[in-house]
Design an enzyme around this catalytic site. Structure first.
Site, PDB file in Angstrom:
ATOM      1  N   LYS A  11       0.852  -1.201   0.000  1.00 13.35           N
ATOM      2  CA  LYS A  11       0.000   0.000   0.000  1.00 13.35           C
ATOM      3  C   LYS A  11       0.876   1.234   0.000  1.00 13.35           C
ATOM      4  CE  LYS A  11      -2.010   2.496   3.207  1.00 13.35           C
ATOM      5  NZ  LYS A  11      -1.789   3.805   2.575  1.00 13.35           N
ATOM      6  N   GLU A  17       9.077  -0.002  11.337  1.00 14.81           N
ATOM      7  CA  GLU A  17      10.166   0.975  11.182  1.00 14.81           C
ATOM      8  C   GLU A  17       9.545   2.348  11.385  1.00 14.81           C
ATOM      9  OE1 GLU A  17      13.275   0.361  10.779  1.00 14.81           O
ATOM     10  OE2 GLU A  17      13.079  -1.789  10.462  1.00 14.81           O
ATOM     11  N   CYS A  20      13.500   9.622   8.537  1.00 15.54           N
ATOM     12  CA  CYS A  20      13.345   9.012   9.865  1.00 15.54           C
ATOM     13  C   CYS A  20      14.633   9.108  10.662  1.00 15.54           C
ATOM     14  CB  CYS A  20      12.910   7.564   9.710  1.00 15.54           C
ATOM     15  SG  CYS A  20      14.000   6.624   8.648  1.00 15.54           S
ATOM     16  N   GLU A  78       9.037  14.358  17.255  1.00 13.89           N
ATOM     17  CA  GLU A  78       9.616  14.363  15.914  1.00 13.89           C
ATOM     18  C   GLU A  78       8.975  15.466  15.064  1.00 13.89           C
ATOM     19  OE1 GLU A  78       8.558  11.060  13.382  1.00 13.89           O
ATOM     20  OE2 GLU A  78      10.596  10.928  12.592  1.00 13.89           O
TER      21      GLU A  78
END
Ligand code: NAD
Length: 487
Positions: free
Chosen positions: A173, A247, A281, A379
């Site tokens: 996806k 992840e 990331c 973040e």
């Protein structure tokens, strides 16, 4: 406008629902993408399950699977300029980065092509002379792969490569934001000759992701994205007790000791936080710098931030492109405002620029007097660096580990012994010493805590898509003795 299609069961489909995808540099639509519904998800998973159980795929040898992956790598490499152009247009990632990254995508597929026939079982030397016992490594089944909007070609390669090498089939996806490069990539899967249903590719938002994760025929969910979504994924996986690998994000420390090569560390810090407009990331988003060199380091860094070439991502000279979405810019502004309220001081950037597109300037926040500011813990996923000074090695280590994340860390020092002590003490899946953002298909990658679990890259990733079958074979022709004694 350009149109993209889903790829389900070996066929390209226009779909019944559509959305416009925006060019982040202008904020205007440039292509039409299909948006899957739950029926599309069900068809894709059924196709993947069929391909896993029957047909040419399970009959294929491991080296034949490897050859298909090699062909895919060659096709990606040949189409790299076009794929890079599409990714840059759809996500705002600068062309210098997309070109280099796509070359690397091909290398990941090559690595897993070579690994396909090296995923071995084992023979166990047990203490029963009339038994042979061995372990078969078998593919786990249908893999649901879900990726975020940044680097979709790369983040899917680290899932597809090992999953296909192991013999799994996949429903991938794409993110609802910036999916065009991945939808285009399906053309090469088709051209490479993978049997129908082995790779299926669709796009859509959270409801499509949920339908995929709760489907009873999905054996493993391989997810890259944020921790909040990961919680939904794990809850969804509880439905069928399917496996997960996660992840997730990071708040990675970039640690500079006074004895470091400062020019080199400044360069690495620029790359760590401003490359990909900070939408990475592994962004080194917390600069921990020894107090005695803080002002020198910050002055050089701020100069680089102020003079960075911000502009059209398709131009080779551009260093900072736009963010992928307006929503992302809103999140960044909100976190900056909350951090300023907590005492963080803007050194440079920090304000919404004028003009079209989703641009945001490289930003530095000095948190010397705000050690609890939210910018040190949450973040950004944008070009925003939070800075904190430290006095000694013990404090540097304490601050480095003062995070719920644990993805990556950078250590800059010329002391070999200190480097080793820091490597031992830092809680992160990757530690870079006197470098940052280096990756290789051979090197496992992943995190701890809010950064997730499981590893991508290397042999470990391929093994993660397998299950072990233990086989017992009796070699004696004698009748089985006393049936009530456990052998
Ligand atoms: P996100 O978590 O919002 O979305 C990621 C994907 O999950 C998208 O495809 C989305 O459609 C899907 N999704 C959303 N809700 C879902 C649900 N309820 N069930 C199933 N699927 C669902 O992440 P994002 O904002 O697109 O990307 C940014 C995040 O990704 C950041 O936290 C970043 O650090 C992380 N990231 C991690 C890595 C890594 O390798 N560790 C790499 C890149 C990005």
């Amino acid at each position: 406008m350009q149109e993209f299609e889903h790829y389900i069961d070996g066929r390209f489909e226009r779909g019944t629902r559509h959305a416009d995808t925006l060019d982040p540099a202008t904020g205007t639509p440039w292509a039409r993408i299909p948006m899957a519904d739950t029926a599309d998800v069900a068809r894709a998973v059924e196709a993947a399950e069929r391909a896993f159980r029957t047909g040419p795929w399970p009959a294929m040898t491991a080296s034949a699977r490897g050859k298909l992956l090699l062909k895919l790598a060659d096709l990606i490499e040949a189409a790299a300029p076009r794929l890079a152009e599409i990714e840059t247009r759809d996500t705002g990632k600068i062309i210098r980065e997309t070109r280099t990254q796509i070359a690397y995508v091909a290398e990941y597929y090559r690595y897993y092509a070579g690994l396909a026939d090296k995923i071995e079982g084992a023979h166990l030397p047990i203490d029963k002379p009339d038994m042979e016992v061995w372990l078969r490594r078998e593919p786990v089944g249908v893999v649901a792969a879900i990726v975020p909007w940044n680097s979709q070609l790369f983040l899917s390669a680290v899932k597809l490569g090992p999953a296909l090498a192991a013999g799994c089939t996949v429903v991938l996806k794409a993110s609802e934001d910036g999916p065009a490069p991945l939808l285009e990539f399906a053309r090469f899967v088709h051209e490479a000759g993978f049997p129908a249903g082995v790779v299926n590719l669709l796009t859509g938002g959270p409801e499509v992701g949920q339908a995929l994760c709760t489907h009873p025929k999905v054996a493993h969910i391989a997810f890259t994205g944020g921790p909040e979504t990961a919680r939904h994924i794990v809850r969804a996986s509880a439905e069928n007790l399917s496996r997960t690998s996660l992840e997730l994000g990071g708040k990675s420390p970039f640690i500079v000791f006074a004895d470091a090569d400062i020019d080199s560390a400044v360069n690495a810090q620029v790359s760590a936080i401003f490359a990909a407009t900070g939408q990475s990331c592994v962004a080194g988003s917390r600069l921990l710098v020894e107090g005695s060199v803080k002002e020198t380091f910050l002055a050089q860094l701020a100069e680089r931030a102020r003079t960075a070439r911000i502009g059209a991502p398709g131009l080779m000279e551009t260093e900072i492109g736009p963010l992928c979405t307006e929503r992302q810019r809103g999140r960044i502004l909100d976190l900056i405002a909350r951090s300023e309220a907590a005492g963080a001081r803007i050194v440079t950037g920090g304000r919404m620029p004028e003009g079209p597109g989703f641009f945001f300037p490289p930003t530095i926040l000095d948190c010397t007097h705000a050690p609890d500011a939210p910018c040190l813990h949450e973040e950004f996923f944008g070009p925003v660096l939070s800075v904190l000074p430290f006095n000694d090695e013990a404090e540097a280590l304490h601050l480095a580990n003062d995070t719920a994340y644990g993805l990556a860390a950078g250590v800059f020092t010329t002391s070999l012994t200190r480097a080793h002590r820091m490597i031992r003490g830092i809680r992160a899946g990757v530690v870079w010493v006197n470098t940052y953002r280096a990756v290789s298909p051979l090197a496992p990658f992943g995190g701890h805590g809010l950064s997730g679990h499981g590893r991508e890259g290397g042999l470990a990733a391929a093994l993660d898509y397998t299950t072990v079958k233990t086989v017992w074979l009796r070699t004696s022709d004698d009748p089985i003795p006393d049936p009530f004694i456990m052998r």
